[in-house]
Every structure is written in structure tokens, then in C-alpha cells.
Design an enzyme around this catalytic site. Structure first.
Site, PDB file in Angstrom:
ATOM      1  N   THR A   1      -7.294 -31.364   0.099  1.00 14.28           N
ATOM      2  CA  THR A   1      -7.267 -30.745  -1.230  1.00 14.28           C
ATOM      3  C   THR A   1      -6.488 -29.439  -1.161  1.00 14.28           C
ATOM      4  O   THR A   1      -5.726 -29.204  -0.220  1.00 14.28           O
ATOM      5  CB  THR A   1      -8.709 -30.571  -1.762  1.00 14.28           C
ATOM      6  N   ASN A   2      -6.637 -28.560  -2.159  1.00 19.90           N
ATOM      7  CA  ASN A   2      -5.942 -27.271  -2.193  1.00 19.90           C
ATOM      8  C   ASN A   2      -6.848 -26.251  -2.884  1.00 19.90           C
ATOM      9  O   ASN A   2      -7.965 -26.565  -3.288  1.00 19.90           O
ATOM     10  CB  ASN A   2      -4.587 -27.408  -2.899  1.00 19.90           C
ATOM     11  N   HIS A   3      -6.348 -25.027  -3.028  1.00 21.68           N
ATOM     12  CA  HIS A   3      -7.193 -23.915  -3.492  1.00 21.68           C
ATOM     13  C   HIS A   3      -7.323 -23.799  -5.013  1.00 21.68           C
ATOM     14  O   HIS A   3      -7.873 -22.819  -5.508  1.00 21.68           O
ATOM     15  CB  HIS A   3      -6.634 -22.593  -2.965  1.00 21.68           C
ATOM     16  N   SER A   4      -6.799 -24.744  -5.778  1.00 27.62           N
ATOM     17  CA  SER A   4      -6.886 -24.621  -7.236  1.00 27.62           C
ATOM     18  C   SER A   4      -8.343 -24.561  -7.710  1.00 27.62           C
ATOM     19  O   SER A   4      -9.180 -25.341  -7.251  1.00 27.62           O
ATOM     20  CB  SER A   4      -6.187 -25.827  -7.886  1.00 27.62           C
TER      21      SER A   4
ATOM     22  N   ALA B   1      -3.067 -28.798  -9.888  1.00 26.38           N
ATOM     23  CA  ALA B   1      -2.424 -28.720  -8.572  1.00 26.38           C
ATOM     24  C   ALA B   1      -2.655 -30.073  -7.905  1.00 26.38           C
ATOM     25  O   ALA B   1      -3.673 -30.310  -7.255  1.00 26.38           O
ATOM     26  CB  ALA B   1      -3.029 -27.598  -7.752  1.00 26.38           C
TER      27      ALA B   1
END
Ligand code: C5P
Length: 234
Positions: A29-32, A96
Site C-alpha cells: 500500500t502507500n501513505h495516502s 493514490a
């Protein structure tokens, strides 16, 4: 009334990160956080629009009065957007989206035992914004009378060469506006309540804006998109 500039319009928003499974317990995943996309959905609702919010997993509460579609992976988000896109007058893609997913999701938990390294093969996810850019209705066509133009807005987060990369995305993904933010700017980025962006539209000089609350920025973006739509009808 002038206070409801999006009355009668349908707005589709994507927000948040995606999760791409590796095995039954792990994902990429990512930091969104979803804050910018949720601010756009809430502001569009307050401006009178019927809003569909396609959201990846976030800690945010579902906004009142918004049609929420919860998704997990980029493929899920693609499926939800393609199902709702035709109804949308204005689409804003603030999610994102994970660019890659595991080629094979392990059916069982990947065990560390006996391994000193692990190779993961990733394959590309569909680009949802590019799909929308390729399918949007341009607006009235002489002699054919296409009445409902679609306006498309993307976001770009970069860590370098912001305006160049964003200008390229604006063109390649056939957007009417691209909102570019540099992760390195103070007050910009993921978990903040503010953002520092540059607006790009075809054929105009990039327009850098000063630091703004995400709610105020949402109103500014939606106001601009309403004008772009009105110009397509004119
Ligand atoms: O190319 P890049 O991922 O930086 O473009 C960002 C924009 O494209 C954002 O608006 C994002 O929501 C959208 N996007 C998408 N589907 C993808 C990747 C990005 O809709 N697979």
C-alpha cells in the site's frame, strides 16, 4: 442559486490508497489517508452535486449524503469507476492507486523459514485515470448534439520535476485539469490538513497556489471544474 453551483450535476471522486494482496495476511500500500479526496466529495455535496465516492481503505468516516463505494485493490477501484463513470459530469481522481500488484497472490501465508531472501514479481495495475481520459464525452459536437460533456481532473504527487511530470500526465491522460503537489513542500502531502499545489490546464501556464486548507482547496478546484464544464457547453 449561486451558492449551489453544482446543483443537478453528478460528481465522481476517487480517494485513499489501494491495498494489493501478497498473501492472506500481507499487502502492498502507500501513505495516502484519503483526506484530499474526502474533502472534494464533501465540498461537492455542499455545492449541490450528487456525489459518488469510491474509496480505498481509510480511517475516515463515510461523509453524510454521499454515495460511498468501498474498495480494496486497484482492480476493485477500476471496476467501481468504470461502473459509475458514464453518469458523472465531473470526475476527480484523488486516489493514490497502487501501480503494481503481485503477479500471483500466495494462497497461504508466505513462510520465512528456510529463506534468506524473497523475490516478488509484480505486474502493472490498470490506470484508472487514463481509462477515464480515453472514454470521456467531449461535449457538444456540431450536428450531433452531445449534451453532457464530462470534465476530468487528476492529481499528481511527485518528489522531483513536479511541473514537467504533471504536464505530461495532463496530456497523456486527457485531463481537463491536473492538480500537482510536491511531497517535499512544507504543508503538502499525505497526512496534513493543508496542501500546496500547482494547477495545470491544457494550453495555460501552470498556476502555483499558496498553502490552503484541503477544504478550501477542494472548493477552488470544484469551482474551476464547473467553469471548464460551462465553457464546454458554451
Ligand atoms: O501517473 P500517476 O499515478 O502519478 O497519476 C496520478 C493520477 O492518476 C491520480 O489522479 C491517480 O488517482 C490516477 N491514477 C489512477 N489509476 C492508476 C494510477 C493513477 O487513476 N492506476
Amino acid at each position: 442559486p449561486a451558492t449551489l453551483p453544482l446543483r443537478g450535476l453528478t460528481v465522481l471522486v476517487t480517494a485513499g490508497p489501494t491495498q494489493e494482496s501478497l498473501d492472506p495476511v500481507r499487502y502492498l500500500t502507500n501513505h495516502s489517508t484519503g483526506k484530499m479526496g474526502y474533502a472534494i466529495a464533501e465540498t461537492a455535496r455542499d455545492m449541490g452535486a450528487a456525489v459518488t465516492l469510491v474509496s480505498g481503505p481509510t480511517a475516515l468516516e463515510a461523509p453524510d449524503g454521499v454515495d460511498m463505494v468501498r474498495v480494496t485493490s486497484a482492480q476493485d477501484m477500476f471496476d467501481a469507476v468504470t461502473a459509475h463513470f458514464e453518469d458523472a459530469d465531473i470526475t476527480v481522481m484523488a486516489a493514490a492507486v497502487g501501480d503494481f500488484r503481485a503477479e500471483n497472490v500466495h494462497p497461504q501465508k508466505i513462510k520465512k523459514h528456510g529463506r534468506t531472501s524473497l523475490e516478488l514479481k509484480l505486474v502493472s495495475n490498470p490506470d484508472i485515470l487514463a481509462w477515464a481520459g480515453g472514454h470521456k464525452r467531449p461535449g457538444p459536437v456540431a450536428g450531433q448534439g452531445e449534451a453532457r460533456p464530462q470534465v476530468l481532473c487528476g492529481f499528481a504527487m511527485e518528489t522531483e520535476h513536479l511541473v514537467e511530470h504533471a504536464a505530461q500526465k495532463l496530456g497523456e491522460k486527457h485531463c481537463d485539469m491536473l492538480v500537482a503537489n510536491n511531497l517535499n513542500d512544507r504543508g503538502a502531502g499525505f497526512a496534513t490538513d493543508t496542501n500546496v499545489v500547482t494547477l495545470l490546464t491544457p494550453g495555460a501556464a501552470p498556476e502555483p497556489l499558496s498553502i490552503m486548507g484541503k477544504g478550501d482547496l477542494a472548493g477552488l478546484i470544484l469551482g474551476r471544474l464547473a467553469v471548464i464544464r460551462a465553457n464546454k457547453l458554451a
